[in-house]
Design an enzyme around this catalytic site. Structure first.
Site, mmCIF file in Angstrom:
data_model
loop_
_atom_site.group_PDB
_atom_site.id
_atom_site.type_symbol
_atom_site.label_atom_id
_atom_site.label_comp_id
_atom_site.label_asym_id
_atom_site.label_seq_id
_atom_site.Cartn_x
_atom_site.Cartn_y
_atom_site.Cartn_z
ATOM 1 N N HIS A 76 0.832 -1.215 0.000
ATOM 2 C CA HIS A 76 0.000 0.000 0.000
ATOM 3 C C HIS A 76 0.856 1.250 0.000
ATOM 4 O O HIS A 76 1.971 1.272 0.523
ATOM 5 C CB HIS A 76 -0.990 0.002 1.170
ATOM 6 C CG HIS A 76 -0.390 0.068 2.535
ATOM 7 N ND1 HIS A 76 -0.095 1.275 3.165
ATOM 8 C CD2 HIS A 76 -0.051 -0.895 3.421
ATOM 9 C CE1 HIS A 76 0.403 1.039 4.371
ATOM 10 N NE2 HIS A 76 0.444 -0.272 4.550
ATOM 11 N N ASP A 78 -0.224 4.485 1.080
ATOM 12 C CA ASP A 78 -0.506 5.537 2.058
ATOM 13 C C ASP A 78 0.205 5.288 3.384
ATOM 14 O O ASP A 78 0.662 4.178 3.676
ATOM 15 C CB ASP A 78 -2.006 5.657 2.298
ATOM 16 C CG ASP A 78 -2.601 4.413 2.962
ATOM 17 O OD1 ASP A 78 -2.251 3.284 2.539
ATOM 18 O OD2 ASP A 78 -3.403 4.558 3.898
ATOM 19 N N ASP A 138 6.158 1.634 6.393
ATOM 20 C CA ASP A 138 4.865 0.976 6.305
ATOM 21 C C ASP A 138 3.997 1.794 5.348
ATOM 22 O O ASP A 138 3.360 2.746 5.754
ATOM 23 C CB ASP A 138 4.238 0.911 7.704
ATOM 24 C CG ASP A 138 2.887 0.220 7.741
ATOM 25 O OD1 ASP A 138 2.474 -0.343 6.713
ATOM 26 O OD2 ASP A 138 2.233 0.271 8.797
ATOM 27 N N GLU A 172 -4.958 2.020 2.677
ATOM 28 C CA GLU A 172 -4.959 0.830 3.527
ATOM 29 C C GLU A 172 -5.005 1.204 5.002
ATOM 30 O O GLU A 172 -5.663 0.530 5.806
ATOM 31 C CB GLU A 172 -3.714 -0.017 3.229
ATOM 32 C CG GLU A 172 -3.708 -1.390 3.887
ATOM 33 C CD GLU A 172 -3.036 -1.430 5.261
ATOM 34 O OE1 GLU A 172 -3.034 -2.505 5.899
ATOM 35 O OE2 GLU A 172 -2.517 -0.387 5.709
ATOM 36 N N GLU A 173 -4.318 2.269 5.366
ATOM 37 C CA GLU A 173 -4.205 2.630 6.780
ATOM 38 C C GLU A 173 -5.526 3.083 7.389
ATOM 39 O O GLU A 173 -5.660 3.130 8.614
ATOM 40 C CB GLU A 173 -3.142 3.723 6.964
ATOM 41 C CG GLU A 173 -1.723 3.305 6.612
ATOM 42 C CD GLU A 173 -1.136 2.282 7.586
ATOM 43 O OE1 GLU A 173 -1.860 1.825 8.482
ATOM 44 O OE2 GLU A 173 0.048 1.945 7.439
ATOM 45 N N ASP A 195 3.873 -6.394 3.748
ATOM 46 C CA ASP A 195 3.418 -5.280 4.588
ATOM 47 C C ASP A 195 3.626 -5.554 6.072
ATOM 48 O O ASP A 195 2.923 -5.012 6.912
ATOM 49 C CB ASP A 195 1.935 -5.006 4.296
ATOM 50 C CG ASP A 195 1.389 -3.788 5.018
ATOM 51 O OD1 ASP A 195 2.189 -2.911 5.372
ATOM 52 O OD2 ASP A 195 0.168 -3.721 5.227
ATOM 53 N N HIS A 377 4.082 3.555 12.420
ATOM 54 C CA HIS A 377 3.052 4.453 12.943
ATOM 55 C C HIS A 377 3.577 5.393 14.020
ATOM 56 O O HIS A 377 2.793 5.906 14.825
ATOM 57 C CB HIS A 377 1.853 3.663 13.494
ATOM 58 C CG HIS A 377 1.137 2.850 12.473
ATOM 59 N ND1 HIS A 377 -0.141 2.358 12.667
ATOM 60 C CD2 HIS A 377 1.504 2.418 11.240
ATOM 61 C CE1 HIS A 377 -0.521 1.673 11.603
ATOM 62 N NE2 HIS A 377 0.472 1.698 10.721
#
Length: 402
Positions: A76, A78, A138, A172-173, A195, A377
């Site tokens: 992904h 984003d 990520d 995705e997030e 991922d 994150h």
């Protein structure tokens, strides 16, 4: 281009998704990376490179042998909005142990005592930030690894393989990455999201997930004359929260243990709002968690009056294990690829979700592989270049036929 060079290029492009925006993609900046990936894949020589009206990017490498499966690789584009994702100042260090000073001026230090993953990466080349933003590993590490694999395959036409299908998703997030994914057009028999974190992990179990919003409707009146009249919505919201199990929270759980997570709260006397995510690997326990919230809302409405508490529950995704186990050879193929590259593979439950969880229920079985990214994150995020390079080797072992 090396996997490190690709990674540094991708993280320089901000792609923070926006949960409060209903469009897809949820942020205009995701188009920037999507267009760059399309350009790069076209220049590299991939086939059927395309981007749809919602910034989903697809491509493929045609098979050069018969009777080989079509394998998909997905990542992904984003990044989360929990911490800043713009003006990322990525830098490379040769890590020899100890604490890492990310930002001397601001006193931001990644301490080895706090982040145990550092201790096993002595001698690695790490990419870190200046401690004021996330890194974006990520999942830009996954994108870099997939495209480095593609470049190798295209430069070595002698290697044998079935069709290799590539997909890069937005949003995705915020749980929408699979919403508009073209499973039929993608053309894979099965797939893997790239991922995860640790590169020796093979993940095919994830949480069952739901969101919960609790809207509390109060009655505001001057506190001097409030007796038997005021219903303070902020206080009633606290009462709701106090009735949830005190130890079923992220801070007190691990492994297969589920939780309720209060992720947002606001309010005053007239109205208050609580937002939760609910997680559990076990479907029966997951359903019981949702039922508990319903019973609490019903009890408090009986106590304070109808419609004082408005509970909205929404399922997000489900544990892909039941779908993956129907085609367990997909797990075995990945485990064999990890072993072939000198790793000791292990299966671990995902304490979260991936696009693969949703895709598995959409007919595309899709477990998850690691990337070498750590502390996602947050501002202490870092990636091991050594492990990104190793992951490229794993992907070669995964898609190439002997």
């Amino acid at each position: 281009m090396t996997v490190k060079e690709r990674f540094l290029k991708y993280v320089s492009i901000p792609t923070t998704s926006n949960e409060n925006c209903a469009t897809c993609p949820s942020s205009p900046c995701q188009w920037d990376l999507a267009r760059e990936l399309v350009k790069e894949m076209q220049e590299m020589g991939l086939s059927n490179v395309r981007m749809d009206a919602h910034a989903y990017v697809y491509a493929e490498i045609p098979a050069n042998m018969a009777d080989a499966p079509a394998i998909g690789l997905i990542a992904h584009m984003d990044t989360v909005d929990a911490v800043p994702g713009e003006n990322i100042k990525a830098r490379e260090i040769s890590y020899q142990g100890g604490d890492i000073v990310l930002n001397e001026e601001k006193g931001i230090v990644m301490r080895e005592a706090d982040f145990g993953s550092l201790s096993i990466r002595k001698g690695h080349t790490l990419i870190v930030t200046d401690g004021t933003t996330l890194l974006g590993g990520d999942d830009k590490a996954g994108i870099a690894e997939i495209l480095t694999l593609c470049e190798y395959v295209l430069q070595h036409p002698e290697v044998k393989h079935g069709k290799i299908c590539i997909g890069f998703t937005p949003d995705e997030e915020i749980g929408r990455g699979a919403d508009l994914f073209d499973v039929a057009g993608f053309g894979a028999d099965f797939a893997y999201t790239v991922d995860g974190g640790a590169i020796d992990e093979m993940e095919y179990e994830n949480f069952n997930a739901a969101s919960a919003k609790v809207l509390v409707n109060g009655f505001s009146i001057h506190p001097g004359g409030a007796k038997n009249k005021m219903r303070n919505a902020a206080r009633l919201a606290m009462e709701f929260h106090s009735m949830l199990p005190v130890n079923e929270i992220p801070e007190c759980t691990e492994g297969y243990e589920g939780f309720y997570h209060l992720c947002h709260m606001e309010g005053e006397e007239q109205q208050a709002e609580l937002q939760y995510i609910i997680r559990d690997h076990d479907m029966a326990k997951f359903l019981a968690k949702k039922e508990r919230m319903e019973k609490i809302a019903a009890y408090l409405n009986e106590k304070y009056g109808e419609n004082t508490f408005e509970l909205t529950l929404k399922d997000s995704y489900f544990n892909m294990r039941q779908k993956v186990e129907e085609k367990y050879f997909v797990v075995e193929r990945a485990m064999n690829a990890l072993s072939a590259c000198g790793l000791i593979p292990r299966c671990a439950p995902i304490r979260g979700g991936t696009d693969g969880a949703r895709l598995s229920f959409m007919g595309l079985v899709c477990p998850n592989l690691g990337t070498g990214n750590n502390n996602g994150h947050g501002v202490y995020e870092y990636v091991s270049v050594n492990e990104m390079e190793k992951m490229v080797e794993v992907l070669k072992a995964l898609v190439l036929e002997k």
